[in-house]
Scaffold this active site. Structure first.
Site, PDB file in Angstrom:
ATOM      1  N   ASP A  33      -5.274   2.325 -11.587  1.00 30.51           N
ATOM      2  CA  ASP A  33      -4.782   3.700 -11.518  1.00 30.51           C
ATOM      3  C   ASP A  33      -5.255   4.461 -12.760  1.00 30.51           C
ATOM      4  OD1 ASP A  33      -2.118   5.128  -9.911  1.00 30.51           O
ATOM      5  OD2 ASP A  33      -2.814   6.012 -11.805  1.00 30.51           O
ATOM      6  N   GLY A  95       7.035  11.385  -2.955  1.00 30.64           N
ATOM      7  CA  GLY A  95       6.243  11.489  -4.180  1.00 30.64           C
ATOM      8  C   GLY A  95       4.765  11.192  -3.994  1.00 30.64           C
ATOM      9  N   GLN A  96       4.289  11.209  -2.743  1.00 29.92           N
ATOM     10  CA  GLN A  96       2.870  10.922  -2.490  1.00 29.92           C
ATOM     11  C   GLN A  96       2.018  12.127  -2.889  1.00 29.92           C
ATOM     12  OE1 GLN A  96       1.955   9.943   1.592  1.00 29.92           O
ATOM     13  NE2 GLN A  96      -0.167   9.394   1.124  1.00 29.92           N
ATOM     14  N   HIS A 102      -1.792   3.933   0.107  1.00 29.38           N
ATOM     15  CA  HIS A 102      -2.093   3.042  -1.014  1.00 29.38           C
ATOM     16  C   HIS A 102      -0.838   2.316  -1.448  1.00 29.38           C
ATOM     17  CE1 HIS A 102      -1.364   7.175  -2.398  1.00 29.38           C
ATOM     18  NE2 HIS A 102      -0.768   6.651  -3.468  1.00 29.38           N
ATOM     19  N   HIS A 104       0.854   0.705  -4.705  1.00 34.89           N
ATOM     20  CA  HIS A 104       0.836   0.575  -6.160  1.00 34.89           C
ATOM     21  C   HIS A 104       1.285  -0.842  -6.500  1.00 34.89           C
ATOM     22  CE1 HIS A 104       0.935   5.037  -7.191  1.00 34.89           C
ATOM     23  NE2 HIS A 104       1.405   5.081  -5.951  1.00 34.89           N
TER      24      HIS A 104
HETATM   25  P1  5GP Z   1       0.831   8.664  -5.172  1.00 35.52           P
HETATM   26  O1  5GP Z   1       1.514   9.659  -6.061  1.00 35.52           O
HETATM   27  O2  5GP Z   1       0.058   9.364  -4.087  1.00 35.52           O
HETATM   28  O3  5GP Z   1       1.707   7.564  -4.670  1.00 35.52           O
HETATM   29  O4  5GP Z   1      -0.197   7.911  -6.102  1.00 35.52           O
HETATM   30  C1  5GP Z   1      -1.455   8.403  -6.399  1.00 35.52           C
HETATM   31  C2  5GP Z   1      -1.934   7.676  -7.631  1.00 35.52           C
HETATM   32  O5  5GP Z   1      -3.327   7.881  -7.739  1.00 35.52           O
HETATM   33  C3  5GP Z   1      -1.303   8.159  -8.933  1.00 35.52           C
HETATM   34  O6  5GP Z   1      -0.654   7.078  -9.579  1.00 35.52           O
HETATM   35  C4  5GP Z   1      -2.500   8.690  -9.732  1.00 35.52           C
HETATM   36  O7  5GP Z   1      -2.408   8.394 -11.105  1.00 35.52           O
HETATM   37  C5  5GP Z   1      -3.675   7.990  -9.080  1.00 35.52           C
HETATM   38  N1  5GP Z   1      -4.911   8.742  -9.101  1.00 35.52           N
HETATM   39  C6  5GP Z   1      -5.073  10.059  -8.813  1.00 35.52           C
HETATM   40  N2  5GP Z   1      -6.362  10.417  -8.915  1.00 35.52           N
HETATM   41  C7  5GP Z   1      -7.039   9.282  -9.263  1.00 35.52           C
HETATM   42  C8  5GP Z   1      -8.426   9.031  -9.520  1.00 35.52           C
HETATM   43  O8  5GP Z   1      -9.293   9.888  -9.428  1.00 35.52           O
HETATM   44  N3  5GP Z   1      -8.739   7.753  -9.869  1.00 35.52           N
HETATM   45  C9  5GP Z   1      -7.799   6.763  -9.962  1.00 35.52           C
HETATM   46  N4  5GP Z   1      -8.225   5.545 -10.317  1.00 35.52           N
HETATM   47  N5  5GP Z   1      -6.495   6.979  -9.729  1.00 35.52           N
HETATM   48  C10 5GP Z   1      -6.124   8.225  -9.382  1.00 35.52           C
END
Ligand code: 5GP
Length: 116
Positions: A33, A95-96, A102, A104
């Site tokens: 991440d 919180g997506q 994905h 985590h």
């Molecule tokens: P969500 O909030 O959708 O569950 O998680 C998205 C995750 O993607 C976040 O933890 C954020 O830090 C990560 N993320 C967003 N943009 C990028 C990117 O360009 N590269 C990587 N490696 N992680 C990303």
């Protein structure tokens, strides 16, 4: 409240933007991440475009199972013998922020329950 933005992860799958990849096979990709919330914070994503957890169908069951097998293997690989947390955020209230399913994988510290 976070808003769903562009599907950055499809660009990572297609190697249009870089990522620190830790595992890849024909079905999935795992990478660090960009904003880690724990000493180990890896995202495991299907190569198939599934935008949100609530879009999963019965046909996706083997793929989803595979993502979890990969998560467990990576947890071992990263030495998370004391435990770890898996999180799937779904849609705005969950919180997506990236509209590509994905998992985590986070570890290396204690986690609170209930989460915020
Ligand atoms: P969500 O909030 O959708 O569950 O998680 C998205 C995750 O993607 C976040 O933890 C954020 O830090 C990560 N993320 C967003 N943009 C990028 C990117 O360009 N590269 C990587 N490696 N992680 C990303």
């Amino acid at each position: 409240m976070p808003m769903l933005t562009d599907n950055l992860f499809l660009k990572i799958i297609n190697k249009e933007i870089p990522a620190k990849v830790v595992y890849e096979d024909d079905q999935c990709l795992a990478f660090h991440d960009i904003g880690p919330k724990a000493p180990v914070h890896v995202l495991i994503i299907p190569k198939k475009v599934i935008p949100t957890h609530d879009a999963i169908t019965e046909a996706d069951a083997p793929l989803i199972g595979h993502l979890h097998v990969v998560a467990a293997r990576l947890a071992t690989q990263f030495g998370l013998t004391d435990g770890y947390r898996l999180v799937i955020n779904c849609n705005n209230q969950g919180g997506q922020t990236v509209p590509h399913l994905h998992i985590h994988l986070m570890g290396g510290r204690d986690f609170l329950w209930p989460p915020g």
